[in-house]
Design a protein around this motif. Sequence first.
Motif, PDB file in Angstrom:
ATOM      1  N   GLY A  72       0.819  -1.197   0.000  1.00 31.34           N
ATOM      2  CA  GLY A  72       0.000   0.000   0.000  1.00 31.34           C
ATOM      3  C   GLY A  72       0.853   1.246   0.000  1.00 31.34           C
ATOM      4  N   GLU A 108      -6.457   6.078   5.544  1.00 33.36           N
ATOM      5  CA  GLU A 108      -5.405   6.233   6.555  1.00 33.36           C
ATOM      6  C   GLU A 108      -4.799   7.629   6.492  1.00 33.36           C
ATOM      7  OE1 GLU A 108      -2.024   3.600   6.154  1.00 33.36           O
ATOM      8  OE2 GLU A 108      -1.179   4.223   8.069  1.00 33.36           O
ATOM      9  N   GLN A 190      -6.372  -1.542   7.182  1.00 34.72           N
ATOM     10  CA  GLN A 190      -5.163  -2.124   6.580  1.00 34.72           C
ATOM     11  C   GLN A 190      -5.204  -3.652   6.631  1.00 34.72           C
ATOM     12  OE1 GLN A 190      -1.581   0.002   6.973  1.00 34.72           O
ATOM     13  NE2 GLN A 190      -0.246  -1.714   6.489  1.00 34.72           N
ATOM     14  N   ASP A 193      -7.219  -4.506   3.786  1.00 33.03           N
ATOM     15  CA  ASP A 193      -6.383  -4.421   2.576  1.00 33.03           C
ATOM     16  C   ASP A 193      -5.625  -5.728   2.371  1.00 33.03           C
ATOM     17  OD1 ASP A 193      -6.834  -1.704   1.936  1.00 33.03           O
ATOM     18  OD2 ASP A 193      -5.206  -0.998   3.240  1.00 33.03           O
ATOM     19  N   GLN A 216       6.148  -1.122   9.081  1.00 27.55           N
ATOM     20  CA  GLN A 216       4.775  -1.624   8.921  1.00 27.55           C
ATOM     21  C   GLN A 216       4.540  -2.961   9.615  1.00 27.55           C
ATOM     22  OE1 GLN A 216       2.168   0.140   7.084  1.00 27.55           O
ATOM     23  NE2 GLN A 216       3.719   1.671   7.574  1.00 27.55           N
TER      24      GLN A 216
HETATM   25  N1  TRP Z   1       0.237   2.078   6.134  1.00 26.18           N
HETATM   26  C1  TRP Z   1       0.969   2.097   4.908  1.00 26.18           C
HETATM   27  C2  TRP Z   1       1.923   3.329   4.912  1.00 26.18           C
HETATM   28  O1  TRP Z   1       1.954   4.088   5.815  1.00 26.18           O
HETATM   29  C3  TRP Z   1       0.072   2.127   3.715  1.00 26.18           C
HETATM   30  C4  TRP Z   1      -0.757   0.885   3.589  1.00 26.18           C
HETATM   31  C5  TRP Z   1      -2.110   0.817   3.628  1.00 26.18           C
HETATM   32  C6  TRP Z   1      -0.317  -0.454   3.392  1.00 26.18           C
HETATM   33  N2  TRP Z   1      -2.547  -0.456   3.469  1.00 26.18           N
HETATM   34  C7  TRP Z   1      -1.490  -1.251   3.310  1.00 26.18           C
HETATM   35  C8  TRP Z   1       0.933  -1.059   3.285  1.00 26.18           C
HETATM   36  C9  TRP Z   1      -1.423  -2.622   3.144  1.00 26.18           C
HETATM   37  C10 TRP Z   1       0.998  -2.431   3.103  1.00 26.18           C
HETATM   38  C11 TRP Z   1      -0.174  -3.203   3.047  1.00 26.18           C
HETATM   39  O2  TRP Z   1       2.642   3.549   3.980  1.00 26.18           O
END
Ligand code: TRP
Length: 456
Positions: A72, A108, A190, A193, A216
């Motif tokens: 993400g 987010e 997330q 996701d 992460q």
């Molecule tokens: N939280 C991640 C960031 O700050 C962005 C993100 C959202 C993400 N959903 C995800 C990363 C799922 C990996 C998998 O950059």
Amino acid sequence: MMNDEVTIDPWGSSQSTDYSRIIEQFGLSSMSNVKLNDPSRLHRRDIVFAHRELDVVLEAKRKGDPFGVLTGLMPSGMMHLGHSMVIDQVNWFQKQGGDVTIAVADLESTATRGISLAEGRKIASQEYVANYAALGLDPEKTTVYFQSERSVVQRLGFQLGKRTNLSELEAIYGFDGATNLAHVQAPLVQAGDILHPQLDEYGGLRPVVVPVGVDQDPHLRLTRGLASKTNWFNVSDAKMGLQVGVSVQEDNALIMGVEANGRVNKEKQKDVFAKIVAAISGLGFSDIMSNPKHGTVNIPSATPRDKSSIRMALLALERSMGGMGLLAPSSTYHRFAVGMTGDKMSSSKPKTTLFLSDDIATAEKKIKKSYSGGQATLEEHRRLGGDPDKDVAYQYMMYFFEEDDAFLAEINQGYRAGKILAGEMKQMCIERATEWLGNLSEMRDQTAHLVEQFFD
Ligand code: TRP
């Protein structure tokens, strides 16, 4: 008192670089034990340094089974070199045959950075996806979506929310009573996701790997825990072989043969265990001991290597019985390149990094001013040598600009021996950065027409 606990705050502005401690404290697996057929620059240089259950994905690839890749992006500022590392990893997995899904974390970003959804949308396509295309992601095999628009992701987050509570989020993220609730929801979205590519309408049950920076990992810990808590059947090591345990939960009790009054419906229970045995014998095992009374099934001849195929068969069974059948995600983690000033790289501090859209003159200026691992005077440098581990110019060649391992080893030694000067190191970096950024900018022009194709 010395506090030797490392904390990882995915939204924080500092990040521990004590990677061996991170591995140990959070139970990551080191990449040094993983043998890859076709390692990328980041693998060869130990920049991708840790993982969780990557073997599940490599095994799928080896067998020719499908696997997915999900990561993400937070649309909050300009894309810099550090952000390109995730895309390098995604590229690699894509070449190995993985289907790729990328979440734009617009929810987010609203929750934690105050970026409006409209603004997030613009940043995502003009800044991020434009560069992803230029960096070589294949639009035919990549889907980019917005969290705010994929309702199934939010629904999953909501459903999984039932499997956790505020105390757990406090423990993982350091939330407290004053934490904004949108911020509390962000990790659940997330988790949605990360798990939704396994749903039937998004590709179905298959291993999914999440390549990310190690900041992460808290989200992966949470998500892996949530997925396991929903599982109806668990596979574990037994004295002999493997054992399957049945998890009776609120929403599957009736199906498992446990009635509202707690009484066991023997017929139904027998039926469930017969299904488990059938699923396992379908994999070729013949010696299977079913023990409904204990809620277990034993497979004495199974080895740890069989765990993953048994797990998959049971997740498929769970789905056929009405469960979610979610496999805990795998993940890989990269180290962070040092910021150019010696601090952490950050979009909000332009001097700490190169933006992918920096022009050559800006890049040159930043590299010239970058933190150097050289000695204070020429005489000292010749005598004592420089430190490539601290030298930004060297580090950036290693992380980003130089493919040739032998050349890197040569300049590493030359620097340590004092034969190469800090200014010369910077000059080599400038040459390579110029070429790299120039190519990227050209590719951005060439691939601009593809950007729309990435969105679902
Ligand atoms: N939280 C991640 C960031 O700050 C962005 C993100 C959202 C993400 N959903 C995800 C990363 C799922 C990996 C998998 O950059």
